[in-house]
Design an enzyme around this catalytic site. Structure first.
Site, PDB file in Angstrom:
ATOM      1  N   ARG A   1       0.797  -1.233  -0.045  1.00  0.00           N
ATOM      2  CA  ARG A   1       0.040   0.003   0.047  1.00  0.00           C
ATOM      3  C   ARG A   1       0.768   1.177  -0.054  1.00  0.00           C
ATOM      4  O   ARG A   1       0.429   2.178   0.344  1.00  0.00           O
ATOM      5  CB  ARG A   1      -0.875   0.072   1.265  1.00  0.00           C
ATOM      6  CG  ARG A   1      -1.991  -0.959   1.211  1.00  0.00           C
ATOM      7  CD  ARG A   1      -3.241  -0.700   1.968  1.00  0.00           C
ATOM      8  NE  ARG A   1      -4.217  -1.879   1.909  1.00  0.00           N
ATOM      9  CZ  ARG A   1      -5.042  -1.666   1.184  1.00  0.00           C
ATOM     10  NH1 ARG A   1      -5.589  -0.840   0.407  1.00  0.00           N
ATOM     11  NH2 ARG A   1      -6.185  -2.708   1.139  1.00  0.00           N
ATOM     12  N   ASP A   2       2.268   1.192  -0.330  1.00  0.00           N
ATOM     13  CA  ASP A   2       2.983   2.398  -0.353  1.00  0.00           C
ATOM     14  C   ASP A   2       2.651   3.294  -1.504  1.00  0.00           C
ATOM     15  O   ASP A   2       2.459   2.961  -2.368  1.00  0.00           O
ATOM     16  CB  ASP A   2       4.350   1.847  -0.315  1.00  0.00           C
ATOM     17  CG  ASP A   2       4.930   1.080   0.846  1.00  0.00           C
ATOM     18  OD1 ASP A   2       5.086   1.496   2.099  1.00  0.00           O
ATOM     19  OD2 ASP A   2       5.329  -0.141   0.672  1.00  0.00           O
TER      20      ASP A   2
ATOM     21  N   ARG B   1     -31.545 -17.498  15.112  1.00  0.00           N
ATOM     22  CA  ARG B   1     -30.774 -16.563  15.573  1.00  0.00           C
ATOM     23  C   ARG B   1     -30.868 -15.397  14.425  1.00  0.00           C
ATOM     24  O   ARG B   1     -31.032 -15.549  13.415  1.00  0.00           O
ATOM     25  CB  ARG B   1     -29.438 -16.761  15.637  1.00  0.00           C
ATOM     26  CG  ARG B   1     -29.083 -17.669  16.970  1.00  0.00           C
ATOM     27  CD  ARG B   1     -27.348 -18.059  16.755  1.00  0.00           C
ATOM     28  NE  ARG B   1     -27.358 -18.879  18.196  1.00  0.00           N
ATOM     29  CZ  ARG B   1     -26.390 -19.633  18.230  1.00  0.00           C
ATOM     30  NH1 ARG B   1     -25.454 -20.014  17.220  1.00  0.00           N
ATOM     31  NH2 ARG B   1     -25.883 -20.129  19.335  1.00  0.00           N
TER      32      ARG B   1
ATOM     33  N   ASP C   1     -13.781  -3.675  -3.863  1.00  0.00           N
ATOM     34  CA  ASP C   1     -14.799  -2.505  -3.522  1.00  0.00           C
ATOM     35  C   ASP C   1     -15.711  -1.791  -4.411  1.00  0.00           C
ATOM     36  O   ASP C   1     -16.712  -1.430  -4.396  1.00  0.00           O
ATOM     37  CB  ASP C   1     -14.003  -1.509  -2.937  1.00  0.00           C
ATOM     38  CG  ASP C   1     -13.242  -1.795  -1.584  1.00  0.00           C
ATOM     39  OD1 ASP C   1     -13.407  -2.853  -1.047  1.00  0.00           O
ATOM     40  OD2 ASP C   1     -12.433  -1.054  -1.127  1.00  0.00           O
TER      41      ASP C   1
ATOM     42  N   ARG D   1     -25.545 -13.078  16.440  1.00  0.00           N
ATOM     43  CA  ARG D   1     -24.142 -13.521  16.301  1.00  0.00           C
ATOM     44  C   ARG D   1     -23.500 -12.589  15.183  1.00  0.00           C
ATOM     45  O   ARG D   1     -24.251 -12.117  14.394  1.00  0.00           O
ATOM     46  CB  ARG D   1     -24.055 -14.964  16.143  1.00  0.00           C
ATOM     47  CG  ARG D   1     -24.462 -15.881  16.919  1.00  0.00           C
ATOM     48  CD  ARG D   1     -23.109 -15.899  18.136  1.00  0.00           C
ATOM     49  NE  ARG D   1     -23.513 -16.856  18.971  1.00  0.00           N
ATOM     50  CZ  ARG D   1     -24.305 -16.948  20.117  1.00  0.00           C
ATOM     51  NH1 ARG D   1     -24.677 -15.779  20.573  1.00  0.00           N
ATOM     52  NH2 ARG D   1     -24.368 -17.998  20.884  1.00  0.00           N
TER      53      ARG D   1
ATOM     54  N   THR E   1      -3.908   3.761  -5.908  1.00  0.00           N
ATOM     55  CA  THR E   1      -3.368   3.303  -7.105  1.00  0.00           C
ATOM     56  C   THR E   1      -3.167   4.217  -8.217  1.00  0.00           C
ATOM     57  O   THR E   1      -2.498   5.065  -8.885  1.00  0.00           O
ATOM     58  CB  THR E   1      -3.323   1.972  -7.620  1.00  0.00           C
ATOM     59  OG1 THR E   1      -3.029   1.022  -6.480  1.00  0.00           O
ATOM     60  CG2 THR E   1      -2.216   1.762  -8.799  1.00  0.00           C
TER      61      THR E   1
ATOM     62  N   GLU F   1     -18.737  -2.917   6.035  1.00  0.00           N
ATOM     63  CA  GLU F   1     -17.715  -2.485   7.289  1.00  0.00           C
ATOM     64  C   GLU F   1     -17.734  -1.083   7.533  1.00  0.00           C
ATOM     65  O   GLU F   1     -17.728  -0.492   8.619  1.00  0.00           O
ATOM     66  CB  GLU F   1     -16.203  -2.893   6.927  1.00  0.00           C
ATOM     67  CG  GLU F   1     -15.757  -2.495   5.467  1.00  0.00           C
ATOM     68  CD  GLU F   1     -14.265  -2.668   5.457  1.00  0.00           C
ATOM     69  OE1 GLU F   1     -13.710  -3.411   6.078  1.00  0.00           O
ATOM     70  OE2 GLU F   1     -13.900  -2.337   4.200  1.00  0.00           O
TER      71      GLU F   1
ATOM     72  N   GLN G   1     -12.399 -12.679   1.578  1.00  0.00           N
ATOM     73  CA  GLN G   1     -13.037 -12.028   0.452  1.00  0.00           C
ATOM     74  C   GLN G   1     -12.007 -11.678  -0.708  1.00  0.00           C
ATOM     75  O   GLN G   1     -12.376 -11.397  -1.854  1.00  0.00           O
ATOM     76  CB  GLN G   1     -14.061 -11.024   0.753  1.00  0.00           C
ATOM     77  CG  GLN G   1     -15.253 -11.158   1.667  1.00  0.00           C
ATOM     78  CD  GLN G   1     -15.567  -9.836   2.334  1.00  0.00           C
ATOM     79  OE1 GLN G   1     -16.743  -9.312   1.987  1.00  0.00           O
ATOM     80  NE2 GLN G   1     -14.763  -9.574   3.420  1.00  0.00           N
TER      81      GLN G   1
HETATM   82  O1  F6P Z   1      -9.719  -2.119  -0.984  1.00  0.00           O
HETATM   83  C1  F6P Z   1      -9.887  -3.397  -0.614  1.00  0.00           C
HETATM   84  C2  F6P Z   1     -10.011  -3.532   0.766  1.00  0.00           C
HETATM   85  O2  F6P Z   1     -10.265  -5.046   1.219  1.00  0.00           O
HETATM   86  C3  F6P Z   1     -11.266  -3.044   1.492  1.00  0.00           C
HETATM   87  O3  F6P Z   1     -12.413  -3.556   1.322  1.00  0.00           O
HETATM   88  C4  F6P Z   1     -10.936  -3.057   2.944  1.00  0.00           C
HETATM   89  O4  F6P Z   1     -11.212  -1.886   3.654  1.00  0.00           O
HETATM   90  C5  F6P Z   1      -9.266  -3.007   3.170  1.00  0.00           C
HETATM   91  O5  F6P Z   1      -8.934  -3.493   1.660  1.00  0.00           O
HETATM   92  C6  F6P Z   1      -8.375  -3.527   3.971  1.00  0.00           C
HETATM   93  O6  F6P Z   1      -7.090  -3.404   4.076  1.00  0.00           O
HETATM   94  P1  F6P Z   1      -5.999  -4.252   4.332  1.00  0.00           P
HETATM   95  O7  F6P Z   1      -5.751  -5.444   3.570  1.00  0.00           O
HETATM   96  O8  F6P Z   1      -4.874  -3.359   4.203  1.00  0.00           O
HETATM   97  O9  F6P Z   1      -6.359  -4.942   5.772  1.00  0.00           O
END
Ligand code: F6P
Length: 368
Positions: free
Chosen positions: A77-78, A174, A139, A280, A116, A234, A288
């Site tokens: 991610r740099d 549940r 995403d 739960r 990127t 999330e 994913q």
């Molecule tokens: O951008 C893809 C993604 O999987 C997002 O859905 C998620 O928020 C993030 O990357 C998680 O990042 P990392 O792999 O750095 O934990």
């Protein structure tokens, strides 16, 4: 468009990995080699460019990788202009550009998501390096393209998970809250939620009211449905959290938010507190992003990669190769970088979800 011959291309994968990266590397490489270009793989994203780590790619190197997950080049991610080196954030733009120059790259092809796109444009604007990007992310939030690669596979994984959660939720009567990735966009949760028949879908684009959610769950019980599945992005937030953020108060000041609690855990806790239903949480996490790409993603990556090869051959640079219907088209990178494509409120998927009676966390009725 001015045409000139491309002799040497670099290729890197950056940001979070996803299924389909190898298929895209293969597509670009085979098409470029076929047009007589030399291809150099840069390792671990922009960090590899700064640290001068690379490997020449020949046909044999990209053979047999169509179906494999991850990326043979590695990723990170740099950002070139804010790279952590020896514990300090440094601007390594000049080093990245000098290394690209040393490798005699006519163009650097960057496979990645929103970060990127920005980093590639930065290298072009800072030093005139020709770049090209391909839209990759589970995403699906890159602007100017109908879809990103990786999304289809991730949606299938999340849908499979919801299917499996259905049987156990039914047996135990549940509520199960399934947390799905997607960062600040709801595409993955909405798509998998509809495909998996989730009863409630919570996405960042529609702040939820926990009362709307609990009323829906209680109504289901009254109709004899003793389980419920919630697809929870999330990045989703409650109306209260959004309101407090707008007032610029800290999230910890919100009594419904516990520090360190995940989004799905919060939703599950509030449901249990307010309804007494046993709840739960299942967080799908990086599952994913793993495994074999779907046929749709393999096809998409091969289409995007080979289109990139064509554009490189024609010397058409500083574009993202976008998906437009059955076609792949170049879009100026300036139109893409820095923009997050979220789910529009009027998107047909939203209407579809409501029409099958899914609660989206608000008080809008399902429409016929
Ligand atoms: O951008 C893809 C993604 O999987 C997002 O859905 C998620 O928020 C993030 O990357 C998680 O990042 P990392 O792999 O750095 O934990």
């Amino acid at each position: 468009m001015k045409k000139r011959k491309t002799r040497c291309v670099g290729i890197l994968t950056a940001g979070g990995d996803c299924p389909g990266l190898n298929a895209a590397i293969r597509g670009v490489t085979k098409a470029a080699l076929g047009c007589g270009m030399k291809v150099i793989g840069i390792q671990d994203g922009f960090r590899g460019l700064v640290e001068n780590r690379f490997l020449p790619l020949e046909d044999g190197d990209v053979s047999g990788i169509l179906t494999s997950g991850g990326t043979l080049l590695g990723t990170s991610r740099d950002k070139p202009h804010r790279m952590l080196l020896g514990g300090r954030r440094m601007d390594m733009t000049k080093v990245a550009l000098a290394n690209a120059d040393r490798l005699q790259l006519d163009c650097l092809v960057c496979l990645g998501g929103n970060g990127t796109q920005k980093n590639a444009l930065h290298l072009h604007q800072a030093g005139g390096l020709n770049v090209m990007t391909l839209p990759k992310t589970i995403d699906n939030d890159v602007a100017e393209t109908d879809i990103t690669f990786g999304f289809d596979t991730a949606m299938q994984i999340a849908t499979d998970a919801i299917d499996r959660l259905h049987t156990t939720a039914t047996s135990h009567h549940r509520v199960i809250v399934c947390e799905i990735m997607g960062h600040s966009a709801g595409w993955l949760t909405l798509g998998a939620g509809i495909a998996g028949g989730a009863d409630v879908i919570l996405i960042p684009e529609i702040p939820y009211d926990i009362r709307a959610v609990t009323e829906h769950l209680v109504a289901r019980r009254h109709h004899g449905k003793r389980f419920s599945i919630i697809a929870c992005a999330e990045g989703c937030r409650s109306l209260d959290e959004v309101r407090r953020d707008k007032q610029k108060r800290k999230a910890v000041a919100d009594p419904s938010v516990l520090v360190g609690e995940s989004t799905a855990s919060r939703v599950a806790r509030l449901i249990q507190q307010k309804t007494g239903f046993e709840a739960r949480v299942t967080s799908l996490g990086h599952v994913q992003r793993g495994g074999i790409p779907s046929a749709t993603d393999r096809l998409l990556c091969t289409r995007l990669g080979t289109k990139a090869g064509e554009l490189l051959r024609d010397g058409q640079y500083n574009v993202m190769v976008a998906v437009r219907g059955d076609d792949c088209q170049p879009v100026p990178l300036e139109k893409v970088a820095g923009i997050t494509r979220i789910v529009p409120p009027q998107h047909p998927w939203i209407r579809t979800a409501r029409q099958v009676g899914t609660c989206l966390g608000d008080h809008l009725p399902s429409c016929g």
